[in-house]
Motif scaffolding. Structure first.
Motif, PDB file in Angstrom:
ATOM      1  N   UNK A 259      39.401  56.383  -5.245  1.00 54.69           N
ATOM      2  CA  UNK A 259      38.007  56.132  -5.637  1.00 54.69           C
ATOM      3  C   UNK A 259      37.914  54.898  -6.521  1.00 54.69           C
ATOM      4  N   UNK A 260      38.759  54.831  -7.550  1.00 51.07           N
ATOM      5  CA  UNK A 260      38.665  53.702  -8.485  1.00 51.07           C
ATOM      6  C   UNK A 260      38.922  52.370  -7.781  1.00 51.07           C
ATOM      7  N   UNK A 261      39.829  52.367  -6.832  1.00 50.65           N
ATOM      8  CA  UNK A 261      40.112  51.129  -6.108  1.00 50.65           C
ATOM      9  C   UNK A 261      38.903  50.693  -5.284  1.00 50.65           C
ATOM     10  N   UNK A 262      38.252  51.629  -4.606  1.00 50.78           N
ATOM     11  CA  UNK A 262      37.063  51.285  -3.838  1.00 50.78           C
ATOM     12  C   UNK A 262      35.899  50.925  -4.754  1.00 50.78           C
ATOM     13  N   UNK A 263      35.790  51.620  -5.890  1.00 53.17           N
ATOM     14  CA  UNK A 263      34.716  51.301  -6.837  1.00 53.17           C
ATOM     15  C   UNK A 263      34.867  49.890  -7.384  1.00 53.17           C
ATOM     16  N   UNK A 264      36.100  49.433  -7.534  1.00 52.52           N
ATOM     17  CA  UNK A 264      36.314  48.060  -7.983  1.00 52.52           C
ATOM     18  C   UNK A 264      35.825  47.059  -6.937  1.00 52.52           C
ATOM     19  N   UNK A 265      36.080  47.358  -5.655  1.00 53.93           N
ATOM     20  CA  UNK A 265      35.588  46.490  -4.579  1.00 53.93           C
ATOM     21  C   UNK A 265      34.062  46.428  -4.644  1.00 53.93           C
ATOM     22  N   UNK A 266      33.448  47.572  -4.796  1.00 53.66           N
ATOM     23  CA  UNK A 266      31.981  47.615  -4.861  1.00 53.66           C
ATOM     24  C   UNK A 266      31.456  46.876  -6.089  1.00 53.66           C
ATOM     25  N   UNK A 267      32.100  47.076  -7.231  1.00 54.31           N
ATOM     26  CA  UNK A 267      31.657  46.403  -8.448  1.00 54.31           C
ATOM     27  C   UNK A 267      31.692  44.889  -8.278  1.00 54.31           C
ATOM     28  N   UNK A 268      32.757  44.386  -7.663  1.00 53.82           N
ATOM     29  CA  UNK A 268      32.860  42.944  -7.428  1.00 53.82           C
ATOM     30  C   UNK A 268      31.767  42.470  -6.470  1.00 53.82           C
ATOM     31  N   UNK A 269      31.477  43.286  -5.454  1.00 52.77           N
ATOM     32  CA  UNK A 269      30.434  42.940  -4.499  1.00 52.77           C
ATOM     33  C   UNK A 269      29.067  42.910  -5.175  1.00 52.77           C
ATOM     34  N   UNK A 270      28.783  43.908  -6.012  1.00 52.69           N
ATOM     35  CA  UNK A 270      27.504  43.928  -6.716  1.00 52.69           C
ATOM     36  C   UNK A 270      27.374  42.750  -7.670  1.00 52.69           C
ATOM     37  N   UNK A 271      28.480  42.375  -8.304  1.00 52.31           N
ATOM     38  CA  UNK A 271      28.435  41.215  -9.200  1.00 52.31           C
ATOM     39  C   UNK A 271      28.141  39.938  -8.420  1.00 52.31           C
ATOM     40  N   UNK A 272      28.751  39.805  -7.238  1.00 53.82           N
ATOM     41  CA  UNK A 272      28.483  38.641  -6.385  1.00 53.82           C
ATOM     42  C   UNK A 272      27.010  38.590  -6.002  1.00 53.82           C
ATOM     43  N   UNK A 273      26.463  39.736  -5.634  1.00 50.24           N
ATOM     44  CA  UNK A 273      25.054  39.800  -5.246  1.00 50.24           C
ATOM     45  C   UNK A 273      24.159  39.455  -6.429  1.00 50.24           C
ATOM     46  N   UNK A 274      24.409  40.105  -7.566  1.00 49.45           N
ATOM     47  CA  UNK A 274      23.535  39.904  -8.729  1.00 49.45           C
ATOM     48  C   UNK A 274      23.530  38.457  -9.207  1.00 49.45           C
ATOM     49  N   UNK A 275      24.680  37.798  -9.130  1.00 48.19           N
ATOM     50  CA  UNK A 275      24.776  36.427  -9.642  1.00 48.19           C
ATOM     51  C   UNK A 275      24.206  35.389  -8.681  1.00 48.19           C
ATOM     52  N   UNK A 276      23.870  35.806  -7.451  1.00 50.45           N
ATOM     53  CA  UNK A 276      23.389  34.849  -6.456  1.00 50.45           C
ATOM     54  C   UNK A 276      21.998  35.176  -5.910  1.00 50.45           C
ATOM     55  N   UNK A 277      21.360  36.215  -6.430  1.00 50.85           N
ATOM     56  CA  UNK A 277      20.025  36.544  -5.951  1.00 50.85           C
ATOM     57  C   UNK A 277      19.065  35.395  -6.237  1.00 50.85           C
ATOM     58  N   UNK A 278      18.221  35.039  -5.285  1.00 53.04           N
ATOM     59  CA  UNK A 278      17.213  34.020  -5.558  1.00 53.04           C
ATOM     60  C   UNK A 278      16.137  34.570  -6.491  1.00 53.04           C
ATOM     61  N   UNK A 279      15.371  33.713  -7.131  1.00 52.49           N
ATOM     62  CA  UNK A 279      14.250  34.198  -7.955  1.00 52.49           C
ATOM     63  C   UNK A 279      13.306  35.064  -7.135  1.00 52.49           C
TER      64      UNK A 279
ATOM     65  N   UNK B  83      29.451  49.420   1.670  1.00 48.57           N
ATOM     66  CA  UNK B  83      29.990  48.073   1.448  1.00 48.57           C
ATOM     67  C   UNK B  83      29.556  47.133   2.566  1.00 48.57           C
ATOM     68  N   UNK B  84      29.721  47.573   3.807  1.00 45.33           N
ATOM     69  CA  UNK B  84      29.331  46.723   4.932  1.00 45.33           C
ATOM     70  C   UNK B  84      27.825  46.456   4.921  1.00 45.33           C
ATOM     71  N   UNK B  85      27.041  47.482   4.631  1.00 42.87           N
ATOM     72  CA  UNK B  85      25.594  47.313   4.705  1.00 42.87           C
ATOM     73  C   UNK B  85      25.051  46.484   3.544  1.00 42.87           C
ATOM     74  N   UNK B  86      25.710  46.524   2.392  1.00 40.49           N
ATOM     75  CA  UNK B  86      25.326  45.614   1.316  1.00 40.49           C
ATOM     76  C   UNK B  86      25.547  44.168   1.749  1.00 40.49           C
ATOM     77  N   UNK B  87      26.711  43.905   2.337  1.00 40.32           N
ATOM     78  CA  UNK B  87      26.996  42.557   2.812  1.00 40.32           C
ATOM     79  C   UNK B  87      26.020  42.148   3.907  1.00 40.32           C
ATOM     80  N   UNK B  88      25.841  43.008   4.872  1.00 40.79           N
ATOM     81  CA  UNK B  88      24.983  42.729   6.017  1.00 40.79           C
ATOM     82  C   UNK B  88      23.554  42.433   5.570  1.00 40.79           C
TER      83      UNK B  88
END
Length: 408
Positions: free
Chosen positions: A224-244, A359-364
């Motif tokens: 779980x923790x390993x997958x949660x880390x993947x998700x956390x990194x993905x959410x950080x990527x999304x949050x830091x690149x969202x347009x206004x 994970x896939x659907x967040x990316x998609x």
């Protein structure tokens, strides 16, 4: 466990050893050690903090049995990690899959449908396979079938089973005592009201909060923790690149295989059904008067005039996404919609998603909504999840495949 006249035996000491604390006390919830409904009050946050807890919610006793707490069951005791896994809805089947236990699932809702859909994603995970075909379809499970399956855990919400016709508190307790515990939470999907008999013991969880607790059931916290880390990194990527917000397109999700009855789904509802859209903070094209699950006509869809249309279930091999696009283009009303005119009609997967589909659907969905920030989404017609160039992937497929396979 059936006696000779077709009735069911009272639980034995062997049953207690097999099923742990499920046999303690009288009454469905009284059998929960300590009477706790979980740890601290959960939230449905979509931030990375949802996946991080400092205080574990499971405990281990001297005889190596252990307990896991989640509403509405309370604290449930297990003698050992379950092997045979009953599920009802696919968010929980998907959690078993994420923990490398997908092939131990013996029941689920619409197994052939979801097997086909999940296997649109597994080809992108090297060495990961899944086969749910032919399983017991458990949308309305029978008590006799649960005895026959003899599962080691029922990953299903007892409150939602109670809401089915023909199930009583006594029935739920009988299965818990004679077969194995219930462990699930359904009404977190939309933060819907559970049956009144369960309201005072109900809490809502985010998808990954629930996944953490399921991982504890299977003693797979590291995975779980390993997958949660993947998700956390993905959410950080999304949050830091969202347009206004002013630059985000208006969007809708619909089920539209038939334009005479278009099902509308909001992208910002509370609950885990929007775990792949809410973090993207989209602008909903539907007015607040349109609720998820409502049907709308073509005129209402034109009035909303979304810039992006997400077609629910469009990635399923039994769905012709091309026909959906053509139907919207050919209709005298819907062809005027911005999303239709600009070819921004995209296939989606499932709302009852487990962690891997999430994970896939967040990316998609990030690519479908914001291609300038996250890269173009390939035009999808059929087949598995499209190949994305490695430099444009928002999470590491090989890392996820290794975690699911146990080689991490």
């Amino acid at each position: 466990m059936e006696d000779d006249d077709g009735g069911h035996e009272a639980p034995t000491r062997r049953d207690y050893v097999k099923y742990g604390g499920a046999l303690l006390g009288g009454g469905l919830l009284a059998g929960c050690v300590g009477g706790d409904n979980g740890s601290t009050t959960p939230t449905d946050s979509t931030t990375a903090s949802e996946t991080e807890t400092d205080t574990p919610t499971n405990t281990t006793t001297a005889d190596e049995s252990y307990t896991v707490g989640m509403a509405p069951m309370g604290t449930v005791e297990f003698e050992s990690p379950p092997e045979r896994i009953f599920t009802r809805l696919t968010h929980l089947a998907g959690m078993a899959f994420a923990l490398g236990r997908g092939d131990d699932v013996n029941a689920m809702h619409a197994p052939d449908y979801y097997d086909a859909l999940w296997n649109q994603f597994t080809p992108r995970l090297d060495g990961v396979t899944l086969d749910w075909t032919g399983l017991y379809s458990s949308w309305e499970p029978s008590k006799e079938k649960l005895y026959e399956l003899d599962s080691d855990v029922h990953l299903a919400d007892p409150a939602s089973v109670f809401a089915l016709q023909g199930w009583s508190m006594t029935d739920l307790e009988e299965i818990r005592n004679n077969v194995s515990p219930w462990f699930g939470n359904q009404f977190s999907d939309t933060h819907a009201e559970p049956p009144s008999e369960w309201a005072d013991r109900y809490e809502y969880y985010g998808l990954w909060e629930m996944f953490e607790k399921v991982a504890q059931v299977f003693q797979e916290e590291d995975r779980y923790r390993a997958l949660a880390e993947v998700r956390s990194n993905l959410l950080n990527t999304i949050a830091s690149n969202l347009p206004p917000e002013s630059e985000r397109p208006t969007a809708v999700m619909i089920g539209a295989s038939d334009l005479s009855s278009i099902y509308a789904y909001r992208l910002d509802d509370p609950g885990f059904l929007t775990a792949h859209t809410r973090p993207l903070e989209p602008n909903s094209a539907f007015s607040p008067t349109v609720a998820s699950g409502d049907t709308v006509d073509t005129e209402a869809l034109l009035e909303a005039n979304p810039k992006v249309i997400l077609a629910l279930g469009g990635m399923h091999p039994g769905t012709d996404i091309g026909a959906i696009r053509n139907g919207l283009r050919d209709d005298e009303v819907t062809k005027q919609i911005d999303a239709v005119e600009n070819d921004r009609i995209y296939a989606q997967g499932a709302r009852y998603q487990g962690p891997i589909l999430n994970l896939f659907q967040l990316e998609m969905t990030a690519k479908q909504l914001y291609p300038e920030q996250f890269g173009d989404w390939p035009t999808y017609a059929e087949g598995p999840y499209p190949e994305i160039p490695e430099g444009e992937q928002l999470f590491d497929r090989q890392r996820v495949a290794n975690i699911v396979s146990g080689a991490f």
